[in-house]
Design a protein around this motif. Structure first.
Motif, PDB file in Angstrom:
ATOM      1  N   PHE A   1     -19.535 -34.231  93.622  1.00  0.00           N
ATOM      2  CA  PHE A   1     -20.493 -33.130  93.647  1.00  0.00           C
ATOM      3  C   PHE A   1     -19.716 -31.821  93.484  1.00  0.00           C
ATOM      4  O   PHE A   1     -18.635 -31.654  94.066  1.00  0.00           O
ATOM      5  CB  PHE A   1     -21.233 -33.086  94.980  1.00  0.00           C
ATOM      6  N   VAL A   2     -20.261 -30.894  92.731  1.00  0.00           N
ATOM      7  CA  VAL A   2     -19.625 -29.588  92.535  1.00  0.00           C
ATOM      8  C   VAL A   2     -20.665 -28.506  92.807  1.00  0.00           C
ATOM      9  O   VAL A   2     -21.694 -28.445  92.124  1.00  0.00           O
ATOM     10  CB  VAL A   2     -19.079 -29.435  91.101  1.00  0.00           C
ATOM     11  N   PRO A   3     -20.453 -27.638  93.802  1.00  0.00           N
ATOM     12  CA  PRO A   3     -21.446 -26.594  94.093  1.00  0.00           C
ATOM     13  C   PRO A   3     -21.499 -25.545  92.986  1.00  0.00           C
ATOM     14  O   PRO A   3     -20.466 -25.114  92.466  1.00  0.00           O
ATOM     15  CB  PRO A   3     -20.962 -25.987  95.412  1.00  0.00           C
ATOM     16  N   VAL A   4     -22.711 -25.155  92.612  1.00  0.00           N
ATOM     17  CA  VAL A   4     -22.921 -24.123  91.590  1.00  0.00           C
ATOM     18  C   VAL A   4     -24.066 -23.229  92.040  1.00  0.00           C
ATOM     19  O   VAL A   4     -24.844 -23.577  92.926  1.00  0.00           O
ATOM     20  CB  VAL A   4     -23.258 -24.741  90.210  1.00  0.00           C
ATOM     21  N   ASP A   5     -24.179 -22.070  91.418  1.00  0.00           N
ATOM     22  CA  ASP A   5     -25.275 -21.166  91.729  1.00  0.00           C
ATOM     23  C   ASP A   5     -25.806 -20.563  90.435  1.00  0.00           C
ATOM     24  O   ASP A   5     -25.062 -20.385  89.462  1.00  0.00           O
ATOM     25  CB  ASP A   5     -24.818 -20.063  92.681  1.00  0.00           C
ATOM     26  N   HIS A   6     -27.092 -20.230  90.464  1.00  0.00           N
ATOM     27  CA  HIS A   6     -27.719 -19.641  89.288  1.00  0.00           C
ATOM     28  C   HIS A   6     -27.259 -18.204  89.087  1.00  0.00           C
ATOM     29  O   HIS A   6     -26.977 -17.479  90.048  1.00  0.00           O
ATOM     30  CB  HIS A   6     -29.241 -19.664  89.444  1.00  0.00           C
ATOM     31  N   ARG A   7     -27.182 -17.795  87.838  1.00  0.00           N
ATOM     32  CA  ARG A   7     -26.955 -16.397  87.482  1.00  0.00           C
ATOM     33  C   ARG A   7     -27.768 -16.107  86.230  1.00  0.00           C
ATOM     34  O   ARG A   7     -28.071 -17.018  85.450  1.00  0.00           O
ATOM     35  CB  ARG A   7     -25.474 -16.102  87.254  1.00  0.00           C
ATOM     36  N   PRO A   8     -28.158 -14.859  86.023  1.00  0.00           N
ATOM     37  CA  PRO A   8     -29.013 -14.542  84.875  1.00  0.00           C
ATOM     38  C   PRO A   8     -28.292 -14.779  83.553  1.00  0.00           C
ATOM     39  O   PRO A   8     -27.070 -14.954  83.497  1.00  0.00           O
ATOM     40  CB  PRO A   8     -29.326 -13.045  85.066  1.00  0.00           C
ATOM     41  N   ALA A   9     -29.063 -14.745  82.492  1.00  0.00           N
ATOM     42  CA  ALA A   9     -28.482 -14.812  81.158  1.00  0.00           C
ATOM     43  C   ALA A   9     -27.507 -13.660  80.961  1.00  0.00           C
ATOM     44  O   ALA A   9     -27.646 -12.588  81.569  1.00  0.00           O
ATOM     45  CB  ALA A   9     -29.583 -14.750  80.104  1.00  0.00           C
ATOM     46  N   ALA A  10     -26.522 -13.877  80.107  1.00  0.00           N
ATOM     47  CA  ALA A  10     -25.534 -12.821  79.869  1.00  0.00           C
ATOM     48  C   ALA A  10     -26.182 -11.562  79.319  1.00  0.00           C
ATOM     49  O   ALA A  10     -25.670 -10.455  79.509  1.00  0.00           O
ATOM     50  CB  ALA A  10     -24.464 -13.328  78.903  1.00  0.00           C
ATOM     51  N   GLU A  11     -27.301 -11.731  78.622  1.00  0.00           N
ATOM     52  CA  GLU A  11     -28.026 -10.595  78.064  1.00  0.00           C
ATOM     53  C   GLU A  11     -29.503 -10.780  78.390  1.00  0.00           C
ATOM     54  O   GLU A  11     -30.172 -11.639  77.817  1.00  0.00           O
ATOM     55  CB  GLU A  11     -27.805 -10.536  76.551  1.00  0.00           C
ATOM     56  N   ASP A  12     -30.012  -9.982  79.311  1.00  0.00           N
ATOM     57  CA  ASP A  12     -31.402 -10.120  79.722  1.00  0.00           C
ATOM     58  C   ASP A  12     -32.277  -9.141  78.946  1.00  0.00           C
ATOM     59  O   ASP A  12     -31.790  -8.216  78.287  1.00  0.00           O
ATOM     60  CB  ASP A  12     -31.550  -9.887  81.224  1.00  0.00           C
ATOM     61  N   VAL A  13     -33.579  -9.354  79.026  1.00  0.00           N
ATOM     62  CA  VAL A  13     -34.520  -8.473  78.332  1.00  0.00           C
ATOM     63  C   VAL A  13     -34.573  -7.109  79.014  1.00  0.00           C
ATOM     64  O   VAL A  13     -34.262  -6.963  80.195  1.00  0.00           O
ATOM     65  CB  VAL A  13     -35.927  -9.099  78.290  1.00  0.00           C
ATOM     66  N   ASP A  14     -34.954  -6.091  78.239  1.00  0.00           N
ATOM     67  CA  ASP A  14     -35.132  -4.745  78.767  1.00  0.00           C
ATOM     68  C   ASP A  14     -36.193  -4.043  77.919  1.00  0.00           C
ATOM     69  O   ASP A  14     -36.854  -4.670  77.082  1.00  0.00           O
ATOM     70  CB  ASP A  14     -33.809  -3.969  78.797  1.00  0.00           C
ATOM     71  N   ASP A  15     -36.359  -2.750  78.099  1.00  0.00           N
ATOM     72  CA  ASP A  15     -37.412  -2.032  77.384  1.00  0.00           C
ATOM     73  C   ASP A  15     -37.181  -2.014  75.877  1.00  0.00           C
ATOM     74  O   ASP A  15     -38.139  -2.031  75.095  1.00  0.00           O
ATOM     75  CB  ASP A  15     -37.513  -0.592  77.906  1.00  0.00           C
ATOM     76  N   ASP A  16     -35.925  -1.970  75.442  1.00  0.00           N
ATOM     77  CA  ASP A  16     -35.634  -1.917  74.012  1.00  0.00           C
ATOM     78  C   ASP A  16     -35.670  -3.295  73.353  1.00  0.00           C
ATOM     79  O   ASP A  16     -35.981  -3.409  72.161  1.00  0.00           O
ATOM     80  CB  ASP A  16     -34.266  -1.278  73.773  1.00  0.00           C
ATOM     81  N   TYR A  17     -35.315  -4.308  74.118  1.00  0.00           N
ATOM     82  CA  TYR A  17     -35.299  -5.681  73.608  1.00  0.00           C
ATOM     83  C   TYR A  17     -36.068  -6.548  74.607  1.00  0.00           C
ATOM     84  O   TYR A  17     -35.472  -7.225  75.449  1.00  0.00           O
ATOM     85  CB  TYR A  17     -33.861  -6.173  73.434  1.00  0.00           C
TER      86      TYR A  17
END
Length: 718
Positions: A577-593
């Protein structure tokens, strides 16, 4: 232009060829399909001067079925787009013109020698492919380390299998896509498939899905339509979903405590890491309702046999290794790996995506799945190659890092490409094309003038699947024999012959053969004792057994179809077993994209399209790229099916026709990557372990091509 009515949905899935490509039943040479990792068995013959294709029923992967790509594969052998003579330019701005083989190879060798004399061994790089036979992949890795003396070699499989490979290696001590025969999948009562769309990428696979199917995908794909339960995650959130499912499995009593105690290690750390991912939190991140998560875990946890499979949708992320690890942790908690009819597996994509990552064309690897920084591995392989271990270079750059460094002050100044088309397939593809243009020398070996070959200084025409002997290792880890069924066009040479010819001109006349059997015999010796041990496999044995599962050490014993039944190949025999944790996408959405872009395949095309876009029947079914979007987004943009849309990311813009579907999330658009375009948008952010780029999610804006400025703002607002 509106797409024609006869689009992908009109394509046959597997059993019968369309009437337009039906050939008379004619038994020929038994071989395998040129496309995906199923490596479907087929007979290639000739009838009245026409090449014929008929399916084999003795290969378990396809059992007599072919998709339309397989049925039309004969056109690859007879099409007018074949390269049949070497091409070269007099200067970078001059056109490609025919030259003799001697002129082409002499020119490449002279340029390589001059570049390395002026800039060092690592000034010349090699880029391989996951479609090369085991023999080619092996000899290409040897050529780089021995004839060129360069550390700068990697391959396009880095973009395909690397995250799943890294995750499986650290959990099980072995990376073999499916650590069980594909026929075992039919014995599983429940299958969870995360990020896989086998109904389009490898249609005969559906024959094995005779079970309750759970699909994790942002889109309602063809595969999702077969599912009893479709978990429609937001792009880039599969890791959070897997953590929440593990949380449910533990807290609601589905964890197999006896199995965990007997066959694993590290569970307590993973239990703690999953504790914070209660399902309500995960619903806010993923968009998957809690009730659906609970139903999925209940189906898996109460089944007598169950499997969890991952594909590129879960893996092609800057956190792909951790995402796959989270699904492996779930499988281990449920007690699945190493049990008959159960387990975890990865759906290898490219034709030799498995074997191609085992024998040395990867930046950090030597044959037999050995690490290049392991002194014992270096000593073993150096002895087979007849060189001093100290002369072998160390690890080089990974695929995207290698492409990104081309033509820079500290990067390679020459690149030799075998079996790959990075101008279409690499992330941030326009930038990659710019780096290729900055080279002093680009050499491409291919069967057609691909987009990458069209940029080359020297192009070398090579043989293809049914014109040569060699071995392939399919998604099960079954080593198969690809047989020569037809003669290649006059003037074409095999990659093995090309490599041997270049090695001789670079001062290595010995040790590089153009004969596949000779190369395979050396590969067997080089792989002996490694994780991927082929030393007990011969061409004769493969033919007699219709494939042999590795590891297969010498002796009379069988191969290893199910390597995890008794123990895992780790020092203590336990899975980790290897512990891991979630993290957001390297590039998330914003007002321009404000929208997510995800990419993938369609049924009628394959990889960069260099082969399939040249087959009339396949082009009729899938003639052009498109943007799939939800009806609500289409309404916001005032876009109708067939309108031309502009999709823009931080790396550029592309245009394609609109295809409106309620089967995609409202915040997401989808584009297939078989044409130049989609990968001009994708994000080259890399996984810290596998160095896999984040193909499957980036932020974009979407607008009609003819939109007025005020209307264009609608593409920036959700």
């Amino acid at each position: 232009m509106k797409p024609p009515e006869s689009t992908i949905d009109a394509m046959p899935i597997s059993l019968s060829p369309p009437v337009t490509v039906m050939s008379p039943v004619h038994e020929g040479e038994a071989t395998h399909c040129p496309y995906c990792a199923l490596q479907c068995g087929m007979n290639v013959g000739e009838d009245a001067g026409k090449i014929t294709i008929t399916p084999r029923d003795d290969v378990p992967a396809n059992g007599g079925a072919l998709c339309q790509k397989g049925w039309t594969a004969a056109e690859l052998l007879s099409g007018g787009a074949r390269l049949t003579t070497p091409l070269a330019r007099a200067s970078r701005t001059a056109p490609l013109v025919p030259v003799t083989w001697e002129e082409a190879l002499d020119r490449v060798a002279a340029a390589v020698t001059a570049i390395q004399a002026g800039h060092g061994r690592d000034a010349v790089a090699v880029f391989g492919g996951g479609g090369l036979t085991n023999e080619k992949a092996y000899q290409l890795g040897k050529f780089a380390r021995v004839a060129l003396g360069t550390s700068q070699i990697d391959y396009n499989g880095r973009f395909c299998m690397s995250s799943a490979a890294a995750a499986a290696g650290r959990a099980f001590g072995m990376d073999r896509g499916l650590p069980f025969p594909i026929t075992d999948i039919g014995d599983a009562e429940v299958v969870l498939m995360a990020g896989g769309n086998v109904a389009e990428t490898m249609p005969p696979f559906l024959r094995h899905l005779r079970n309750t199917l759970i699909v994790v995908d942002p889109r309602e794909t063809r595969t999702a339509r077969h599912a009893a339960l479709h978990l429609r995650t937001a792009p880039g959130t599969d890791l959070a979903l897997a953590l929440a499912m593990l949380h449910i499995a533990i807290t609601e009593g589905y964890a197999d405590e006896e199995y965990i105690a007997a066959r694993t290690t590290g569970f307590e750390a993973v239990r703690a890491s999953a504790a914070s991912w209660w399902p309500e939190r995960a619903e806010r991140v993923t968009g998957v309702p809690v009730a659906e998560m609970r139903r999925a875990v209940h189906l898996l946890g109460t089944a007598r046999t169950a499997m969890i499979l991952t594909g590129r949708g879960a893996e092609q992320h800057a956190k792909g290794v951790d995402t796959v690890t989270a699904f492996i942790n779930l499988a281990l908690a449920l007690g699945l790996p190493g049990r008959a009819g159960s387990g975890y597996g990865c759906l290898t994509g490219q034709g030799n995506g498995q074997g191609g990552r085992e024998h040395g064309q990867k930046a950090d690897q030597l044959p037999g799945y050995r690490r290049i920084d392991d002194p014992a591995a270096r000593a073993h392989v150096a002895k087979v190659w007849g060189v001093d271990p100290a002369d072998l270079p160390g690890p080089g750059r990974s695929a995207y890092e290698l492409l990104d460094a081309l033509g820079t002050e500290d990067g390679p100044r020459a690149l030799l490409v075998f079996g790959s088309n990075p101008v279409v397939s690499a992330p941030r593809a326009r930038h990659v094309a710019e780096r290729l243009a900055a080279l002093d020398l680009l050499v491409v070996s291919d069967i057609v003038l691909s987009e990458t070959a069209a940029m080359a200084d020297v192009v070398l025409p090579t043989t293809q699947w049914a014109e040569e002997h060699g071995t392939m290792t399919n998604l099960e880890g079954r080593v198969l024999l690809r047989r020569r069924a037809v003669a290649p066009p006059p003037g074409v040479r095999s990659d093995l012959e090309i490599i041997a010819g270049l090695a001789a001109r670079l001062g290595r006349p010995e040790g590089f053969s153009g004969d596949p059997a000779t190369v395979f015999d050396e590969l067997r010796r080089a792989s002996a004792g490694g994780v991927a041990d082929y030393s007990g496999i011969t061409y004769e044995r493969i033919a007699a057994e219709t494939g042999v599962f590795w590891p297969a050490p010498p002796g009379d014993g069988p191969g290893t179809p199910r390597p995890f039944l008794d123990r895992f190949p780790t020092p203590d025999g336990r899975a980790r077993f290897v512990p891991v944790d979630h993290r957001p996408a390297a590039e998330d959405v914003d007002d321009d994209y404000p929208y997510y872009l995800t990419t993938g395949r369609v049924l009628a095309q394959y990889q960069s399209g260099a082969q399939t876009r040249r087959i009339a029947a396949l082009n009729a079914a899938a003639p052009e790229p498109y943007v799939e979007l939800h009806p609500d987004l289409a309404e916001r943009l005032e876009a109708a099916p067939g309108d031309v849309l502009r999709v823009t990311s931080r790396r550029g813009s592309v245009e394609a026709v609109a295809r409106v579907s309620p089967g995609i999330r409202r915040d997401t658009v989808f584009m297939p990557f078989h044409w130049e375009g989609a990968n001009r948008l994708t994000n080259p952010a890399l996984d810290p372990v596998s160095r896999m780029p984040e193909f499957k999610v980036c932020a974009v804006r979407v607008e009609r091509r003819d939109a007025a400025p005020a209307d264009a703002e609608k593409g920036r607002r959700r």
